[in-house]
Every structure is written in C-alpha cells, then in structure tokens.
Motif scaffolding. Sequence first.
Motif, PDB file in Angstrom:
ATOM      1  N   UNK A 155       0.952  -1.068  -0.010  1.00 29.08           N
ATOM      2  CA  UNK A 155       0.040  -0.264   0.027  1.00 29.08           C
ATOM      3  C   UNK A 155       0.823   1.267   0.116  1.00 29.08           C
ATOM      4  N   UNK A 156       2.112   1.201   0.279  1.00 30.79           N
ATOM      5  CA  UNK A 156       2.823   2.421   0.549  1.00 30.79           C
ATOM      6  C   UNK A 156       4.158   2.130  -0.233  1.00 30.79           C
ATOM      7  N   UNK A 157       4.346   1.164  -0.968  1.00 30.15           N
ATOM      8  CA  UNK A 157       5.690   0.949  -1.712  1.00 30.15           C
ATOM      9  C   UNK A 157       5.799   2.017  -2.687  1.00 30.15           C
ATOM     10  N   UNK A 158       7.239   2.203  -3.028  1.00 32.27           N
ATOM     11  CA  UNK A 158       7.707   3.186  -3.913  1.00 32.27           C
ATOM     12  C   UNK A 158       7.689   2.615  -5.326  1.00 32.27           C
ATOM     13  N   UNK A 159       7.177   3.619  -6.439  1.00 32.95           N
ATOM     14  CA  UNK A 159       7.106   3.079  -7.575  1.00 32.95           C
ATOM     15  C   UNK A 159       8.116   4.176  -8.572  1.00 32.95           C
ATOM     16  N   UNK A 160       8.697   3.320  -9.593  1.00 31.29           N
ATOM     17  CA  UNK A 160       9.247   4.310 -10.735  1.00 31.29           C
ATOM     18  C   UNK A 160       8.141   4.541 -11.567  1.00 31.29           C
ATOM     19  N   UNK A 161       8.273   5.595 -12.136  1.00 20.51           N
ATOM     20  CA  UNK A 161       7.416   6.205 -13.044  1.00 20.51           C
ATOM     21  C   UNK A 161       8.193   6.731 -14.429  1.00 20.51           C
ATOM     22  N   UNK A 162       7.837   6.285 -15.598  1.00 26.46           N
ATOM     23  CA  UNK A 162       8.626   6.754 -16.764  1.00 26.46           C
ATOM     24  C   UNK A 162       7.727   7.720 -17.429  1.00 26.46           C
ATOM     25  N   UNK A 163       7.737   9.036 -17.100  1.00 26.99           N
ATOM     26  CA  UNK A 163       6.824   9.864 -17.561  1.00 26.99           C
ATOM     27  C   UNK A 163       6.586   9.939 -19.134  1.00 26.99           C
ATOM     28  N   UNK A 164       7.389   9.791 -19.787  1.00 19.00           N
ATOM     29  CA  UNK A 164       7.317  10.000 -21.408  1.00 19.00           C
ATOM     30  C   UNK A 164       7.087   8.658 -22.030  1.00 19.00           C
ATOM     31  N   UNK A 165       6.987   7.506 -21.239  1.00 17.78           N
ATOM     32  CA  UNK A 165       6.589   6.372 -21.891  1.00 17.78           C
ATOM     33  C   UNK A 165       5.196   5.730 -21.670  1.00 17.78           C
ATOM     34  N   UNK A 166       4.201   5.852 -22.567  1.00 13.69           N
ATOM     35  CA  UNK A 166       2.986   5.274 -22.315  1.00 13.69           C
ATOM     36  C   UNK A 166       2.982   3.731 -22.015  1.00 13.69           C
ATOM     37  N   UNK A 167       1.993   3.450 -21.136  1.00 11.90           N
ATOM     38  CA  UNK A 167       1.828   2.000 -20.676  1.00 11.90           C
ATOM     39  C   UNK A 167       1.509   1.011 -21.721  1.00 11.90           C
TER      40      UNK A 167
END
Length: 426
Positions: free
Chosen positions: A203-215
């Motif tokens: 519930x509180x884990x850290x995520x890496x977000x690649x903001x210029x890469x659509x899923x």
Amino acid sequence: MKAIKRYLLDVKNIIYKSKAKVALFSILALILLITIPPYFYPLLHQLLPTSSSVNVRTSVMYRSCDIFKGRWVRDPKAPYYTNESCWAIHDNQNCMKYGRPDNEFMKWRWKPDQCELPIFNPAQFLEIVRGKSMAFVGDSLGRNHMQALMCQLLRVTYVEDVSPTTDYKSRTWLFRAHDFTLANFWSPFLVNANEAEPNGDPLNGVYNLYLDEPDKNWTMHINKFDYVIISAGQWFFRPVIYYENNKLIGCYSCNQANINNLPMYYGYARAFRTSFKALYGLNGFKGMTFLRTFSPAHFENGEWNKGGNCIRKTPFKSNETSLRGFMLETYMTQIEEFKDAAREAKRRGLKFRLLDITEVMLLRADGHPSIYGHWPHEKVLQYNDCVHWCLPGPVDVWNDFMLEILKMESLSSFFSHIAKRAKNEP
C-alpha cells in the motif's frame, strides 16, 4: 422500424431536392428533434454517413445547459438494479452484501440546473454502440465505472467473458446480441511503471514512473476501439520516483536523500500529456476519447491510513462543500492537459470529450463502501474505503452522462451532415 426508415428516407430526399434548403432544414431539424425517439439515432447513421460533430456543451440541445452543473435530488424509483440482480459487482464495492444498514445513498439522481438528465437507458445505449467497442483505461475506479455500466446493460441482455488473459484486472466482454465489446485495461499510472521495491509495502511501496513512456498494457490494444474512457488519480499520491528520457529527474514523497522533490502534479500532468499524445498519435486510431475527471475521496477525522472514514448518509448540498486544496489542483491539472490535447486531436480529425464528474461526486461522501467492502472478521490490506463507490450508487450517474453525450454526438452528426449536403446541393 420500416415505417421510421421510410420516413427518414423521405426527409433525406426532400432536403436534397428542395430549393429552399436552409429554411427547410431548420423546420425538419426541429421536427426530428421533437418526434424521433433517441433510440433511433443510430438508424440515422445507417441512412446518412457521419461527419464532424460538435462538442456536447455547444450542441443543439445543450447550448444553454451544462449537464455537469446542478444538484442531487431525490429519486424514489432508484436503484435500477441491485447487488442481487447484478453478478458483475466487485466484492469490495458490494456494500449491501456486506451489511450496509442504510439504502438512502442509492435514491438520488443528478439534476442539471438548466435541463433534465435522463436516467440511463440500457436498450438505448446498446443501440447506439451496436457493432462497436469501448475500453476503460486506468485504475480500479475505472473498473468501478465499467462494472456499473455492466450492471446496467445486464438488465436487458447477456454478456460473455472473452478475455484473452486470466488477469482479473484486465477483462474483455462481448455482448453478442449487439456485437458490442467492452473491456478494461489495468494501468493505474497510465505510463510505464514498476515497483522500486518489489517486496515492499503493497500500500505504501515506492514506484518508478517513466513519464514519457505510455504503458504498453493498453496502448498495444487500444487502436481498434471506438470509444476510450481514460482516467487516473489516487495512485499518484503514492511515493513515486520520476524518470524522463530514462534519467531520474526527481520524486514525490519518496523520502530519499539526494533526489529532487517534485510535486505530485508534476508527474500527474506529464502522465496525462503522454497518454493523450499516445492516443491521438496511434496509427489507425479513429475512436472517441473521454477523459473522466478526478474522482474525489472523502476521508473524515483522519487520513486514509490513520483512521479516516466516511460515514455520511446523505449527499452534501452545493453550499456545504467546495473543490479546493489538492483536489482542486488535481482537477485543474487534468483540465489543462485535456484542453491542449483536445485542440491537437481536433486538428487531427479526432474527438476528445469530457466526463466532468469531479464536482458532481464531491457532493457524494455518502456513496463509498467505508467498512462495507468485506466481512468484519476478514483480514484485508485496505483501510476504510472512501475512494471507490458502492454499486448500485452515485457512480451510476457517470453512465447517465456518457449516454447523453453519445446521444448528442449521434444527433449533431446527423444534423451537421444534412446541413452540409443541403448547402452543397445545386
């Protein structure tokens, strides 16, 4: 049905042959608007090709009515389905199954200030989307929305699970009688993301977000869909680390030394910017995109993980609450990105439409599961749920809005085509 077809063909021939086309169009448009039932709108498209349509907020019927501005009023006829009649309700939103003692939260409808918003008509919806497909992209609130739609449609028809995967988070359904496909694609951040600590706190884990890469979980499949409803929100308040061009640029709430702290809205804006760009840039995509705006949570007397709960039994009145603080900022971030994307989509011949539900749902603190998403003795990861919505419940209005927009799109496309043909006919 045959009589209606003959009538519409006569209208078509009269318009094309008349010397007084503009005056006749105005008269016939009014007659059609008054006399043709809405469930015949798709038939108009069979007789005349579609053309560009106008935005719902400037359409012929809503020129002076914003359907998203209004109030909640009593509806003694509601609900229009129950948790017993609909098997598609996710357990966590099946509030009556798990002992919610009151049912008043189900007995309200949305009343726009300047017009009426019809209650969702499943048969009408199925006729409009006959032979088409619709996808929900986002998190569990997107799935919450899709399941509300499923429950409405199951009042009049049957559905088959045709999912190509066993993943319960992403499902595909076929309403064979209407050749209508309904799907949802799990993508809580919309962009490429992964857990920075795979074995960390769920519930509180850290995520890496690649903001210029659509899923790719959704972009690889979405170009074949006629309608796409995209949404995201609550996951962006988790601790996240931001990357662009494969370079770490900062984080939100990650509490890590030597990393630039960026606001939540930074990642939120760029995730939507990337997603909208992916949609209007997809090869072969001709569908209509809906942005469903941020769905407010209603934790009172504490944060979500610190004893906060939602125990109201009736909606707020408009003078009792207002959109402010982080909710206002989140909402405005979406709106600004949507406006830019809608302009570019229009330039490319695509349609972007707004399901502007944020202020509507701000008034419905009474509609969340709270403690009624599981049995009291069950051990669950989640806290009191003041994020998702009970089914049946206030979330059903999202489909009232969506159907009304689809009706207006069908009608305005028809009128636009007749006007263009009348103008060009010698």
